[in-house]
Design an enzyme around this catalytic site. Structure first.
Site, PDB file in Angstrom:
ATOM      1  N   TYR A  18      28.652  28.436  13.549  1.00 39.62           N
ATOM      2  CA  TYR A  18      27.722  28.740  14.633  1.00 39.62           C
ATOM      3  C   TYR A  18      28.066  30.021  15.388  1.00 39.62           C
ATOM      4  O   TYR A  18      27.190  30.614  16.025  1.00 39.62           O
ATOM      5  CB  TYR A  18      27.640  27.552  15.596  1.00 39.62           C
ATOM      6  CG  TYR A  18      26.905  26.379  14.996  1.00 39.62           C
ATOM      7  CD1 TYR A  18      25.517  26.369  14.915  1.00 39.62           C
ATOM      8  CD2 TYR A  18      27.593  25.294  14.464  1.00 39.62           C
ATOM      9  CE1 TYR A  18      24.837  25.307  14.335  1.00 39.62           C
ATOM     10  CE2 TYR A  18      26.928  24.225  13.885  1.00 39.62           C
ATOM     11  CZ  TYR A  18      25.554  24.235  13.823  1.00 39.62           C
ATOM     12  OH  TYR A  18      24.872  23.199  13.246  1.00 39.62           O
ATOM     13  N   TYR A  62      23.445  26.535  21.040  1.00 38.00           N
ATOM     14  CA  TYR A  62      24.561  26.386  20.105  1.00 38.00           C
ATOM     15  C   TYR A  62      25.235  27.730  19.840  1.00 38.00           C
ATOM     16  O   TYR A  62      26.464  27.799  19.689  1.00 38.00           O
ATOM     17  CB  TYR A  62      24.073  25.769  18.790  1.00 38.00           C
ATOM     18  CG  TYR A  62      24.271  24.277  18.713  1.00 38.00           C
ATOM     19  CD1 TYR A  62      23.914  23.447  19.779  1.00 38.00           C
ATOM     20  CD2 TYR A  62      24.801  23.675  17.575  1.00 38.00           C
ATOM     21  CE1 TYR A  62      24.097  22.084  19.709  1.00 38.00           C
ATOM     22  CE2 TYR A  62      24.989  22.308  17.500  1.00 38.00           C
ATOM     23  CZ  TYR A  62      24.640  21.506  18.560  1.00 38.00           C
ATOM     24  OH  TYR A  62      24.827  20.152  18.491  1.00 38.00           O
ATOM     25  N   ASP A  70      23.863  14.261  14.298  1.00 37.79           N
ATOM     26  CA  ASP A  70      23.255  15.588  14.321  1.00 37.79           C
ATOM     27  C   ASP A  70      22.498  15.855  13.022  1.00 37.79           C
ATOM     28  O   ASP A  70      21.492  16.575  13.025  1.00 37.79           O
ATOM     29  CB  ASP A  70      24.338  16.656  14.529  1.00 37.79           C
ATOM     30  CG  ASP A  70      23.761  17.975  15.025  1.00 37.79           C
ATOM     31  OD1 ASP A  70      22.922  17.944  15.955  1.00 37.79           O
ATOM     32  OD2 ASP A  70      24.128  19.039  14.488  1.00 37.79           O
ATOM     33  N   CYS A 100      18.788  23.933  22.079  1.00 39.12           N
ATOM     34  CA  CYS A 100      19.553  23.681  20.854  1.00 39.12           C
ATOM     35  C   CYS A 100      19.812  24.971  20.088  1.00 39.12           C
ATOM     36  O   CYS A 100      20.954  25.373  19.902  1.00 39.12           O
ATOM     37  CB  CYS A 100      18.813  22.678  19.972  1.00 39.12           C
ATOM     38  SG  CYS A 100      19.733  22.267  18.471  1.00 39.12           S
ATOM     39  N   GLU A 132      20.428  17.404  25.537  1.00 36.98           N
ATOM     40  CA  GLU A 132      21.506  18.011  24.740  1.00 36.98           C
ATOM     41  C   GLU A 132      22.869  17.569  25.269  1.00 36.98           C
ATOM     42  O   GLU A 132      23.771  17.226  24.498  1.00 36.98           O
ATOM     43  CB  GLU A 132      21.404  19.536  24.778  1.00 36.98           C
ATOM     44  CG  GLU A 132      20.468  20.133  23.747  1.00 36.98           C
ATOM     45  CD  GLU A 132      21.059  20.119  22.344  1.00 36.98           C
ATOM     46  OE1 GLU A 132      22.128  19.525  22.125  1.00 36.98           O
ATOM     47  OE2 GLU A 132      20.439  20.708  21.446  1.00 36.98           O
TER      48      GLU A 132
END
Length: 225
Positions: free
Chosen positions: A166, A139, A44, A135, A209
């Site tokens: 996040y 997330y 990542d 993304c 993803e």
């Protein structure tokens, strides 16, 4: 229904596979194998380097100064905030930023980053932001779901820092800003004739993803055949 919700509805199977993946469930209860998470996190980090290039491309693709500023803020969030989280977590395993940058990219990393950059090069700013949306917005949605689970912030959960990053207000606002900008771009540039094209971009980016989680999940020793 908002533009983003229409995209999600059109790619509902891919979205579920991405946002309800066993990899993230393992982070929520702390059962995910550390080797799997470490492999994911390194990949990542490499992904974020290319994601930053995509945000830099969005500055170039921006038709207005306001769009340029939004893109520049997203670029800063990646380079100055999100990548630092990866560096801090990986430092606990004795990995330096140099180690992360020199790691070989996985096939899934290359496939996803090349797809996003290609979508941006071929299309306009809206097409690029649609490719980025799974993304940056996804997330935030995943982390909010994980944070609501009982063991997410337990002291024994080694992934509580990732979840907190996040699910926390700063990143949630980054995602909310990205979503507002996506809706604004859709109002300006989305037409019925483009709907199928944009849905196809979103669906493929979402599938990639989910493949990224699969890549990490395969690194879990307990899940290998």
């Amino acid at each position: 229904m908002s533009f983003f919700e229409r995209l999600k509805a059109a790619a509902s199977a891919e979205w579920r596979a991405y946002t309800e993946h066993p990899f993230t469930s393992g982070m929520a209860d702390g059962s995910l194998d550390e080797a799997a998470f470490r492999h994911y996190l390194i990949q990542d980090y490499l992904f974020l380097i290319e994601f930053a290039r995509a945000y830099a491309l969005s500055v170039y693709k921006s038709p207005t100064l306001a769009d340029m500023r939004e893109a520049a803020a997203g670029l800063s969030a990646i380079l100055d905030v999100e990548m630092n989280l990866h560096v801090k977590l990986c430092a606990g395993w004795g990995l330096s930023p140099g180690d992360l940058e020199q790691a070989p990219p996985a096939v899934e990393t290359l496939a996803y980053t090349r797809y996003v950059l290609d979508a941006g090069m071929r299309g306009d700013l809206l097409a690029l932001k649609v490719a980025l949306a799974p993304c940056v917005i996804g997330y935030a949605e995943i982390a909010a779901q994980l944070a609501a689970r009982p063991a997410a912030y337990a002291a024994t959960n080694p992934y509580r820092v990732w979840i907190a990053e996040y699910a926390g207000a700063p990143y949630q606002e980054v995602a909310a800003t990205a979503r507002r900008h996506l809706e604004d771009l859709a109002q300006r540039y989305a037409t019925p004739a483009r709907e199928a094209e944009l849905i196809a971009i979103f669906t493929e980016a979402t599938r990639l993803e989910a493949n990224f989680w699969d890549m990490g999940w395969r690194g879990c020793v307990s899940n290998r055949p």
